[in-house]
Design a protein around this motif. Structure first.
Motif, PDB file in Angstrom:
ATOM      1  N   THR A  82      93.272  62.159  60.686  1.00  0.00           N
ATOM      2  CA  THR A  82      94.265  63.220  60.854  1.00  0.00           C
ATOM      3  C   THR A  82      93.652  64.612  60.676  1.00  0.00           C
ATOM      4  O   THR A  82      94.023  65.557  61.378  1.00  0.00           O
ATOM      5  CB  THR A  82      95.453  63.050  59.892  1.00  0.00           C
ATOM      6  N   TYR A 120      91.824  65.435  63.796  1.00  0.00           N
ATOM      7  CA  TYR A 120      92.792  65.905  64.801  1.00  0.00           C
ATOM      8  C   TYR A 120      93.158  67.363  64.539  1.00  0.00           C
ATOM      9  O   TYR A 120      93.233  68.178  65.469  1.00  0.00           O
ATOM     10  CB  TYR A 120      94.056  65.034  64.789  1.00  0.00           C
ATOM     11  N   TYR A 123      97.694  58.366  66.575  1.00  0.00           N
ATOM     12  CA  TYR A 123      98.612  59.491  66.525  1.00  0.00           C
ATOM     13  C   TYR A 123      98.920  59.954  67.943  1.00  0.00           C
ATOM     14  O   TYR A 123      98.017  60.288  68.710  1.00  0.00           O
ATOM     15  CB  TYR A 123      97.957  60.619  65.723  1.00  0.00           C
TER      16      TYR A 123
END
Length: 294
Positions: A186, A189, A239
């Protein structure tokens, strides 16, 4: 006479106590061992009361300590308010694991706040908590991750200039989080998104940036793609927004086939959160604008 026995009893017990590593756990056991000797009938009636109270107090203290695993399970269930209730008594403490989780839960609550005032208050409180965590846990990856998120979120309430001012600091803490935990998809990202947004920064914001920095923040689509693809390699399909961003970057780079591949994956992602719903909707709109019908 009894007083003399008591003094002797405690002297005996605490001689044993010094040899124990964990006094809180072993005091009850030591008293029990002493009682087994049956030295004094009066003490048999009196000392168990002390032992029982001590054990009860210690157990109650332990049971009041939040359980990390339970907190993370509540987070996965989107029970952010319950997390806040459990961690609020510890917000002024020094437990870094509690602090960043409390800040995270406050931030998540801000996302669904009833109005802008409530949202701002939750974000500012969360930032104050994660600042405290950073002072106490500079080598903890999630602390840097949530510091960067909350620093950016806080700057949204302070205007364009404030947001541009903290831009490099936001990236700095994301990079530190990845350095401490290279498999954090994450945060990778987030770095990709940071690079993308800096690359597409409007001209007027670039002008503001040039007045603040000797060298304004700079990036490229290639750098953004490198972070997003690293994230996807570590956690495939983890995601929807990462798939969407990769598709948008390939589109900017003129690689339509790759763009369509990732945009379709984002469009067909099974939505479980609001982020997923928004990602699938945007991906569908982009594909339509590209003339892709299926």
């Amino acid at each position: 006479m009894i007083l003399r026995h008591l003094r002797g009893a405690f002297a005996h017990v605490f001689r044993q106590y010094r040899s124990q590593v964990n006094a809180a756990k072993n005091i009850p056991a030591l008293f029990s061992a002493f009682l087994g000797a049956g030295r004094n009938k009066n003490l048999l009636l009196w000392i168990p009361t002390v032992t029982t109270v001590h054990t009860f107090s210690w157990s109650r203290q332990q049971s009041n300590e939040p359980n990390i695993k339970a907190l993370d399970e509540l987070f996965d269930q989107n029970k952010f308010e319950e997390i806040c209730q459990r961690l609020a008594p510890h917000k002024d403490g020094d437990n870094v694991e509690f602090l960043w989780r409390y800040a995270r839960a406050l931030y998540k609550r801000s996302k669904v706040a009833a109005n802008e005032t409530d949202k701002k208050n939750l974000v500012y409180e969360a930032f104050a908590v994660v600042e405290r965590a950073l002072q106490r846990g500079a080598k903890v990856s999630p602390v840097h991750k949530w510091y960067s998120i909350l620093l950016d979120a806080k700057s949204h309430f302070e205007g364009t200039k404030a947001r541009i001012t903290v831009t490099e600091k936001v990236k700095e803490h994301m990079l530190k989080a990845v350095e401490l935990d290279p498999k954090d998809s994450t945060t990778l990202y987030m770095l990709g998104l940071w690079c993308y947004e800096v690359t597409v920064l409007p001209w007027y914001q670039r002008k503001i940036a040039s007045t603040i920095f000797a060298k304004p923040p700079d990036s490229s689509y290639e750098e953004a793609l490198s972070f997003c693809e690293r994230a996807e390699k570590i956690s495939p399909n983890f995601y929807s927004l990462n798939l969407l961003l990769i598709g948008k970057i390939y589109d900017k780079l003129g690689q339509k086939d790759k763009a369509v591949e990732f945009l379709k994956r984002a469009r067909d992602y099974i939505p479980l959160t609001d982020d997923d719903i928004n990602a699938t909707k945007e991906a569908k709109e982009i594909l339509t604008s590209m003339g892709v019908k299926n």
